[in-house]
Scaffold this active site. Sequence first.
Site, PDB file in Angstrom:
ATOM      1  N   HIS A  24      38.757  39.630  34.230  1.00  0.00           N
ATOM      2  CA  HIS A  24      37.425  39.928  34.775  1.00  0.00           C
ATOM      3  C   HIS A  24      37.233  39.225  36.118  1.00  0.00           C
ATOM      4  O   HIS A  24      37.957  38.283  36.445  1.00  0.00           O
ATOM      5  CB  HIS A  24      36.331  39.488  33.791  1.00  0.00           C
ATOM      6  CG  HIS A  24      36.312  38.011  33.585  1.00  0.00           C
ATOM      7  ND1 HIS A  24      37.173  37.375  32.706  1.00  0.00           N
ATOM      8  CD2 HIS A  24      35.571  37.020  34.154  1.00  0.00           C
ATOM      9  CE1 HIS A  24      36.946  36.075  32.742  1.00  0.00           C
ATOM     10  NE2 HIS A  24      35.994  35.832  33.617  1.00  0.00           N
ATOM     11  N   HIS A  83      37.970  36.798  42.114  1.00  0.00           N
ATOM     12  CA  HIS A  83      39.381  36.793  41.717  1.00  0.00           C
ATOM     13  C   HIS A  83      39.463  37.177  40.240  1.00  0.00           C
ATOM     14  O   HIS A  83      38.434  37.254  39.561  1.00  0.00           O
ATOM     15  CB  HIS A  83      39.998  35.406  41.917  1.00  0.00           C
ATOM     16  CG  HIS A  83      39.393  34.388  40.996  1.00  0.00           C
ATOM     17  ND1 HIS A  83      38.226  33.710  41.297  1.00  0.00           N
ATOM     18  CD2 HIS A  83      39.755  33.966  39.753  1.00  0.00           C
ATOM     19  CE1 HIS A  83      37.905  32.919  40.293  1.00  0.00           C
ATOM     20  NE2 HIS A  83      38.815  33.054  39.331  1.00  0.00           N
TER      21      HIS A  83
END
Length: 187
Positions: A127, A41
């Site tokens: 990220h 995620h």
Amino acid sequence: MSQTHYFIAVPIDSKVKEKIFNWNEREKPPFKRLVHKQDYHITLVFLGGIGESLLKELQKELNKVVTIHAAFTLTIDELGIFGPQNRPRIFWAGVKKEEKLFELQKAIFQTCTDLGVEVDKRSYNPHITLARKYSGDDPYVSDHRNASFQSYMESETWQVSNIVIYRTNLDKVPKYEVVASFPLKSS
């Protein structure tokens, strides 16, 4: 028993998850813990251990936030690390800069702050965490991995059409469970 933690995130498209996972399995980066592919995620805001009433209030407010933010596309970019350069703590994949992601994160951050949630004030660095705790014998070097990753992923994109609140379940694999999902405005 430890307190349950929550965070708001951008989910990753299943085909992108699969491709990242396949690269990770093939390359076997020298880290102790690879992240389960269902747990990939992009965190927008970490909430920590908030109470049930605040979580419900936040859900109401997020329903308002998503009505003014349109769906957008993200593109996988390069690899990176957090922690000491020679022995990193976190190994991650980044995305190309997309202003709509930063605008969405800023709005959610402000919503959380307005509700009194204590949020991390560090600058936002979107990220996807791939692995944790470097385990190599020699100092970490990323050159060949980054080239391999960029070649394998070559402009892999997906449509971000919703955001979610995840609950962390430390005793389960995968450990992140969707509590609520919020569709972004159609673009």
